[in-house]
Motif scaffolding. Structure first.
Motif, mmCIF file in Angstrom:
data_model
loop_
_atom_site.group_PDB
_atom_site.id
_atom_site.type_symbol
_atom_site.label_atom_id
_atom_site.label_comp_id
_atom_site.label_asym_id
_atom_site.label_seq_id
_atom_site.Cartn_x
_atom_site.Cartn_y
_atom_site.Cartn_z
ATOM 1 N N GLY A 1 29.664 -10.625 -26.784
ATOM 2 C CA GLY A 1 28.977 -9.382 -27.120
ATOM 3 C C GLY A 1 29.797 -8.148 -26.772
ATOM 4 N N ASP A 2 31.107 -8.304 -26.697
ATOM 5 C CA ASP A 2 32.000 -7.230 -26.271
ATOM 6 C C ASP A 2 32.492 -6.455 -27.496
ATOM 7 O OD1 ASP A 2 33.868 -6.569 -23.634
ATOM 8 O OD2 ASP A 2 34.902 -6.220 -25.535
ATOM 9 N N ASN A 3 32.077 -5.197 -27.614
ATOM 10 C CA ASN A 3 32.433 -4.383 -28.771
ATOM 11 C C ASN A 3 33.935 -4.180 -28.925
ATOM 12 O OD1 ASN A 3 29.908 -3.839 -29.967
ATOM 13 N ND2 ASN A 3 29.467 -2.333 -28.395
ATOM 14 N N LEU A 4 34.620 -3.976 -27.828
ATOM 15 C CA LEU A 4 36.058 -3.754 -27.909
ATOM 16 C C LEU A 4 36.757 -5.009 -28.441
ATOM 17 C CD1 LEU A 4 38.575 -2.087 -27.523
ATOM 18 C CD2 LEU A 4 38.548 -2.679 -25.106
ATOM 19 N N PHE A 5 36.376 -6.166 -27.937
ATOM 20 C CA PHE A 5 36.979 -7.412 -28.417
ATOM 21 C C PHE A 5 36.695 -7.596 -29.909
ATOM 22 C CE2 PHE A 5 37.140 -12.068 -29.010
ATOM 23 C CZ PHE A 5 38.423 -12.304 -28.571
ATOM 24 N N THR A 6 35.466 -7.313 -30.324
ATOM 25 C CA THR A 6 35.102 -7.426 -31.740
ATOM 26 C C THR A 6 35.982 -6.515 -32.587
ATOM 27 O OG1 THR A 6 32.826 -8.001 -31.213
ATOM 28 C CG2 THR A 6 33.237 -7.106 -33.414
ATOM 29 N N SER A 7 36.181 -5.298 -32.119
ATOM 30 C CA SER A 7 37.016 -4.353 -32.848
ATOM 31 C C SER A 7 38.466 -4.819 -32.906
ATOM 32 C CB SER A 7 36.928 -2.980 -32.185
ATOM 33 O OG SER A 7 37.768 -2.077 -32.828
ATOM 34 N N GLN A 8 38.947 -5.367 -31.799
ATOM 35 C CA GLN A 8 40.315 -5.875 -31.773
ATOM 36 C C GLN A 8 40.484 -7.011 -32.780
ATOM 37 O OE1 GLN A 8 40.333 -6.640 -27.555
ATOM 38 N NE2 GLN A 8 41.642 -4.881 -27.145
ATOM 39 N N LEU A 9 39.458 -7.850 -32.906
ATOM 40 C CA LEU A 9 39.534 -8.945 -33.879
ATOM 41 C C LEU A 9 39.590 -8.413 -35.301
ATOM 42 C CD1 LEU A 9 37.040 -11.639 -32.558
ATOM 43 C CD2 LEU A 9 39.485 -11.434 -32.147
ATOM 44 N N LYS B 1 43.134 -7.347 -35.769
ATOM 45 C CA LYS B 1 44.111 -8.449 -35.789
ATOM 46 C C LYS B 1 43.990 -9.295 -37.054
ATOM 47 C CE LYS B 1 46.351 -8.854 -31.708
ATOM 48 N NZ LYS B 1 47.555 -9.513 -31.391
ATOM 49 N N PHE B 2 42.745 -9.627 -37.445
ATOM 50 C CA PHE B 2 42.553 -10.529 -38.572
ATOM 51 C C PHE B 2 42.509 -9.816 -39.916
ATOM 52 C CE2 PHE B 2 41.061 -13.392 -35.204
ATOM 53 C CZ PHE B 2 41.657 -14.578 -35.585
ATOM 54 N N LEU B 3 41.951 -8.603 -39.943
ATOM 55 C CA LEU B 3 41.702 -7.960 -41.223
ATOM 56 C C LEU B 3 42.437 -6.643 -41.427
ATOM 57 C CD1 LEU B 3 37.855 -8.602 -41.240
ATOM 58 C CD2 LEU B 3 39.620 -9.936 -42.409
ATOM 59 N N GLY B 4 43.068 -6.133 -40.375
ATOM 60 C CA GLY B 4 43.792 -4.882 -40.504
ATOM 61 C C GLY B 4 42.904 -3.649 -40.469
ATOM 62 N N PHE B 5 41.631 -3.811 -40.064
ATOM 63 C CA PHE B 5 40.744 -2.663 -39.943
ATOM 64 C C PHE B 5 41.133 -1.840 -38.732
ATOM 65 C CE2 PHE B 5 37.142 -5.306 -41.964
ATOM 66 C CZ PHE B 5 37.665 -5.101 -43.216
ATOM 67 N N ILE B 6 40.585 -0.651 -38.640
ATOM 68 C CA ILE B 6 40.844 0.212 -37.491
ATOM 69 C C ILE B 6 40.245 -0.436 -36.259
ATOM 70 C CG2 ILE B 6 40.330 2.441 -36.439
ATOM 71 C CD1 ILE B 6 40.225 3.617 -39.263
#
Length: 176
Positions: free
Chosen positions: A58-66, A69-74
């Motif tokens: 449930g970690d927002n930062l980790f979700t954003s990092q994924l 890493k995987f999709l090239g999103f901000i």
């Protein structure tokens, strides 16, 4: 199957959430040896397992990092600015907004003029600079959103799911 190295992100997640590597492995049903490989960088993490880790943590930062890493999103801000308060982030947001607004009038005029004439390289650079200043502002605003959601333990993915019907009704997004 897409795989990416996540050793730094996993280590940061472990520290932020005060979780041991074996606790993350246990909650996600990933073998300890496999999780160790992810943490040491000896193995790249498949997308499905990375998503499982994000959902369990449930970690927002980790979700954003994924998503980066995987999709090239901000990805969200995970540098020193991430350690500031929401009020301090507001100051940075105003700074970025002011920098963007310095370029706004000329850039908007050039964007319209581009419809009737070919712009020179300097004019195109001015439009690009305006867009880059917008990105700076958006990044700080995203950091504010993540900080707010962390305060109320709201996962960014859940927030987006909740808002999607409204965005579709406003024609910000298409359905499906």
């Amino acid at each position: 199957m897409i795989k990416v190295p996540l050793e730094n992100e996993l280590e940061d997640l472990s520290l932020r959430q005060d979780l041991l590597q074996k606790e993350i492995a246990g909650s996600t049903n990933i073998a300890n040896a496999t999780m160790n490989g992810y943490f040491t960088g000896q193995q790249e993490v498949p997308m499905e397992k990375a998503i499982r880790i994000a959902e369990e943590s449930g970690d927002n930062l980790f979700t954003s990092q994924l998503s980066y890493k995987f999709l090239g999103f901000i990805k969200s801000m995970d540098g020193k600015l991430a350690n500031t308060t929401a009020a301090e982030l507001d100051v940075f947001q105003r700074i970025e907004s002011d920098e963007r607004k310095e370029h706004k009038k000329r850039a908007e005029r050039l964007i319209v003029e581009n419809k009737i004439r070919e712009l020179d390289i300097e004019e195109l650079d001015e439009i690009e600079q305006y867009g880059m200043e917008f990105l700076d502002e958006i990044i700080v605003e995203m950091a504010i959103v993540f900080k707010i959601f962390d305060a109320v333990s709201l996962d960014i993915r859940e927030a987006v799911k909740e808002k999607m019907p409204e965005w579709i009704s406003k024609n910000y997004m298409k359905e499906g």
